[in-house]
Design a protein around this motif. Sequence first.
Motif, PDB file in Angstrom:
ATOM      1  N   GLN A  76       0.636  -1.125   0.068  1.00  0.00           N
ATOM      2  CA  GLN A  76      -0.038  -0.188   0.121  1.00  0.00           C
ATOM      3  C   GLN A  76       0.938   1.305   0.352  1.00  0.00           C
ATOM      4  OE1 GLN A  76      -2.707  -0.706  -0.912  1.00  0.00           O
ATOM      5  NE2 GLN A  76      -3.199   1.508  -1.038  1.00  0.00           N
ATOM      6  N   SER A  77       2.191   1.682   0.950  1.00  0.00           N
ATOM      7  CA  SER A  77       2.915   2.737   1.424  1.00  0.00           C
ATOM      8  C   SER A  77       3.814   3.086  -0.715  1.00  0.00           C
ATOM      9  CB  SER A  77       3.847   1.969   1.987  1.00  0.00           C
ATOM     10  OG  SER A  77       3.427   1.581   3.002  1.00  0.00           O
ATOM     11  N   PHE A  78       3.790   1.602  -1.397  1.00  0.00           N
ATOM     12  CA  PHE A  78       4.503   1.561  -2.459  1.00  0.00           C
ATOM     13  C   PHE A  78       3.525   2.207  -4.074  1.00  0.00           C
ATOM     14  CE2 PHE A  78       4.907   0.211  -6.728  1.00  0.00           C
ATOM     15  CZ  PHE A  78       6.768   1.043  -6.859  1.00  0.00           C
ATOM     16  N   ALA A  79       1.913   1.886  -3.920  1.00  0.00           N
ATOM     17  CA  ALA A  79       1.158   2.581  -4.460  1.00  0.00           C
ATOM     18  C   ALA A  79       0.094   3.837  -4.561  1.00  0.00           C
ATOM     19  CB  ALA A  79      -0.104   1.141  -3.899  1.00  0.00           C
ATOM     20  N   THR A  80       0.487   3.828  -3.516  1.00  0.00           N
ATOM     21  CA  THR A  80       0.502   5.281  -3.187  1.00  0.00           C
ATOM     22  C   THR A  80       1.827   5.930  -3.176  1.00  0.00           C
ATOM     23  OG1 THR A  80      -0.844   4.613  -0.576  1.00  0.00           O
ATOM     24  CG2 THR A  80       0.074   6.958  -0.865  1.00  0.00           C
ATOM     25  N   ALA A  81       2.817   5.775  -2.933  1.00  0.00           N
ATOM     26  CA  ALA A  81       3.651   6.861  -3.211  1.00  0.00           C
ATOM     27  C   ALA A  81       3.797   7.437  -4.813  1.00  0.00           C
ATOM     28  CB  ALA A  81       5.235   5.890  -3.106  1.00  0.00           C
ATOM     29  N   ALA A  82       3.621   6.065  -5.957  1.00  0.00           N
ATOM     30  CA  ALA A  82       3.386   5.960  -7.322  1.00  0.00           C
ATOM     31  C   ALA A  82       3.116   6.955  -7.763  1.00  0.00           C
ATOM     32  CB  ALA A  82       3.104   4.137  -7.132  1.00  0.00           C
ATOM     33  N   VAL A  83       1.764   7.431  -6.921  1.00  0.00           N
ATOM     34  CA  VAL A  83       0.244   7.688  -7.943  1.00  0.00           C
ATOM     35  C   VAL A  83       0.714   9.098  -8.393  1.00  0.00           C
ATOM     36  CG1 VAL A  83      -1.916   9.105  -6.922  1.00  0.00           C
ATOM     37  CG2 VAL A  83      -1.201   6.447  -6.309  1.00  0.00           C
ATOM     38  N   SER A  84       2.128  10.287  -7.190  1.00  0.00           N
ATOM     39  CA  SER A  84       2.529  11.161  -7.417  1.00  0.00           C
ATOM     40  C   SER A  84       3.656  11.049  -8.116  1.00  0.00           C
ATOM     41  CB  SER A  84       2.099  12.187  -6.485  1.00  0.00           C
ATOM     42  OG  SER A  84       3.201  11.422  -5.374  1.00  0.00           O
ATOM     43  N   ALA A  85       4.054   9.674  -8.823  1.00  0.00           N
ATOM     44  CA  ALA A  85       5.281   9.553  -9.354  1.00  0.00           C
ATOM     45  C   ALA A  85       4.832   9.512 -11.067  1.00  0.00           C
ATOM     46  CB  ALA A  85       6.078   8.472  -8.714  1.00  0.00           C
ATOM     47  N   VAL A  86       4.796  10.569 -11.979  1.00  0.00           N
ATOM     48  CA  VAL A  86       3.973  10.663 -12.730  1.00  0.00           C
ATOM     49  C   VAL A  86       5.625  11.010 -13.666  1.00  0.00           C
ATOM     50  CG1 VAL A  86       2.560  12.682 -14.546  1.00  0.00           C
ATOM     51  CG2 VAL A  86       2.131  12.923 -12.060  1.00  0.00           C
ATOM     52  N   ALA A  87       6.703  12.241 -13.294  1.00  0.00           N
ATOM     53  CA  ALA A  87       7.857  11.477 -13.756  1.00  0.00           C
ATOM     54  C   ALA A  87       8.566  11.001 -14.158  1.00  0.00           C
ATOM     55  CB  ALA A  87       7.994  12.982 -13.354  1.00  0.00           C
ATOM     56  N   THR A  88       8.354   9.962 -13.669  1.00  0.00           N
ATOM     57  CA  THR A  88       9.147   8.551 -14.104  1.00  0.00           C
ATOM     58  C   THR A  88       8.114   7.699 -13.980  1.00  0.00           C
ATOM     59  OG1 THR A  88       9.144   8.204 -11.312  1.00  0.00           O
ATOM     60  CG2 THR A  88      10.998   9.208 -12.280  1.00  0.00           C
ATOM     61  N   GLU A  89       6.969   7.516 -14.553  1.00  0.00           N
ATOM     62  CA  GLU A  89       5.947   6.359 -14.859  1.00  0.00           C
ATOM     63  C   GLU A  89       5.886   5.318 -13.675  1.00  0.00           C
ATOM     64  OE1 GLU A  89       6.914   4.842 -18.954  1.00  0.00           O
ATOM     65  OE2 GLU A  89       6.068   6.073 -19.979  1.00  0.00           O
ATOM     66  N   TYR A  90       5.310   7.201 -12.559  1.00  0.00           N
ATOM     67  CA  TYR A  90       4.689   5.551 -11.770  1.00  0.00           C
ATOM     68  C   TYR A  90       5.806   5.006 -10.851  1.00  0.00           C
ATOM     69  CZ  TYR A  90       0.993   7.936 -13.730  1.00  0.00           C
ATOM     70  OH  TYR A  90       0.024   9.038 -14.391  1.00  0.00           O
ATOM     71  N   ILE A  91       6.849   4.902 -10.800  1.00  0.00           N
ATOM     72  CA  ILE A  91       8.061   4.459 -10.521  1.00  0.00           C
ATOM     73  C   ILE A  91       8.321   5.842  -9.258  1.00  0.00           C
ATOM     74  CG2 ILE A  91      10.083   2.729 -10.200  1.00  0.00           C
ATOM     75  CD1 ILE A  91       7.152   1.669 -11.460  1.00  0.00           C
ATOM     76  N   PRO A  92       8.216   5.317  -7.998  1.00  0.00           N
ATOM     77  CA  PRO A  92       8.394   6.519  -7.437  1.00  0.00           C
ATOM     78  C   PRO A  92      10.067   6.335  -6.807  1.00  0.00           C
ATOM     79  CG  PRO A  92       7.121   4.564  -5.846  1.00  0.00           C
ATOM     80  CD  PRO A  92       7.456   5.054  -7.328  1.00  0.00           C
ATOM     81  N   ASP A  93      10.380   7.148  -7.326  1.00  0.00           N
ATOM     82  CA  ASP A  93      12.528   7.440  -7.411  1.00  0.00           C
ATOM     83  C   ASP A  93      12.277   6.822  -5.324  1.00  0.00           C
ATOM     84  OD1 ASP A  93      13.049   7.976  -9.315  1.00  0.00           O
ATOM     85  OD2 ASP A  93      13.491   9.808  -9.361  1.00  0.00           O
ATOM     86  N   SER A  94      11.820   7.494  -5.180  1.00  0.00           N
ATOM     87  CA  SER A  94      12.304   7.101  -2.994  1.00  0.00           C
ATOM     88  C   SER A  94      12.253   5.806  -2.825  1.00  0.00           C
ATOM     89  CB  SER A  94      11.216   8.451  -2.097  1.00  0.00           C
ATOM     90  OG  SER A  94       9.870   7.334  -2.208  1.00  0.00           O
ATOM     91  N   MET A  95      11.489   4.764  -3.692  1.00  0.00           N
ATOM     92  CA  MET A  95      10.960   3.048  -3.248  1.00  0.00           C
ATOM     93  C   MET A  95      11.486   2.333  -4.108  1.00  0.00           C
ATOM     94  SD  MET A  95       7.375   4.167  -1.624  1.00  0.00           S
ATOM     95  CE  MET A  95       7.712   2.619  -0.413  1.00  0.00           C
ATOM     96  N   LEU A  96      12.744   2.672  -5.282  1.00  0.00           N
ATOM     97  CA  LEU A  96      13.472   1.579  -6.164  1.00  0.00           C
ATOM     98  C   LEU A  96      13.834   1.058  -5.169  1.00  0.00           C
ATOM     99  CD1 LEU A  96      15.176   4.439  -9.138  1.00  0.00           C
ATOM    100  CD2 LEU A  96      13.077   2.754  -8.699  1.00  0.00           C
ATOM    101  N   ASP A  97      14.704   1.292  -4.093  1.00  0.00           N
ATOM    102  CA  ASP A  97      15.373  -0.416  -3.113  1.00  0.00           C
ATOM    103  C   ASP A  97      13.721  -1.334  -3.059  1.00  0.00           C
ATOM    104  OD1 ASP A  97      14.027   1.493  -1.305  1.00  0.00           O
ATOM    105  OD2 ASP A  97      15.039   0.756   0.491  1.00  0.00           O
TER     106      ASP A  97
END
Length: 144
Positions: A76-97
């Motif tokens: 759920q945390s990942f899915a939530t962070a992904a929503v605003s990661a438009v610039a990286t096609e919904y892969i949030p930089d902060s959660m790449l690990d």
Amino acid sequence: MSCGGSGDDSKTKAKTTDPNVVEITIKGNDQMRFDLDKIEVPAGKKVKLTLVHNGNMPKTVMGHNWVLLAADADFQSFATAAVSAVATEYIPDSMLDKVIVHTKLVGGGEQTTIEFDAPAAGTYDFLCSFPGHSALMKGKFIVK
Ligand code: ZN
């Protein structure tokens, strides 16, 4: 004398050419669904995964990707962070690990293929991280 006919060598339904590569095709549609909610692969194999978008809608409104989350990721945390990661096609930089591997985002009629080594034996979550999709577009990736 040998060849007793104990043939039990075709357990996997996945199509293979190279014996070390497991080929998987997963389809996403305009109804926000994957056609698989469970993918099983043997440990130690290479996985060649093709994501097919068999709908017609453009990726700006009905984009699909396939994201495999690390075992310790919080879905759920990942899915939530992904929503605003438009610039990286919904892969949030902060959660790449927390991402083992992911495809690019595709729209209707497109497909994309990735290859990766199956992670250690275990059960992992996969999802489409396009906003709103993970509620329906998700499943388990099982390595054994
Ligand atoms: Zn999607």
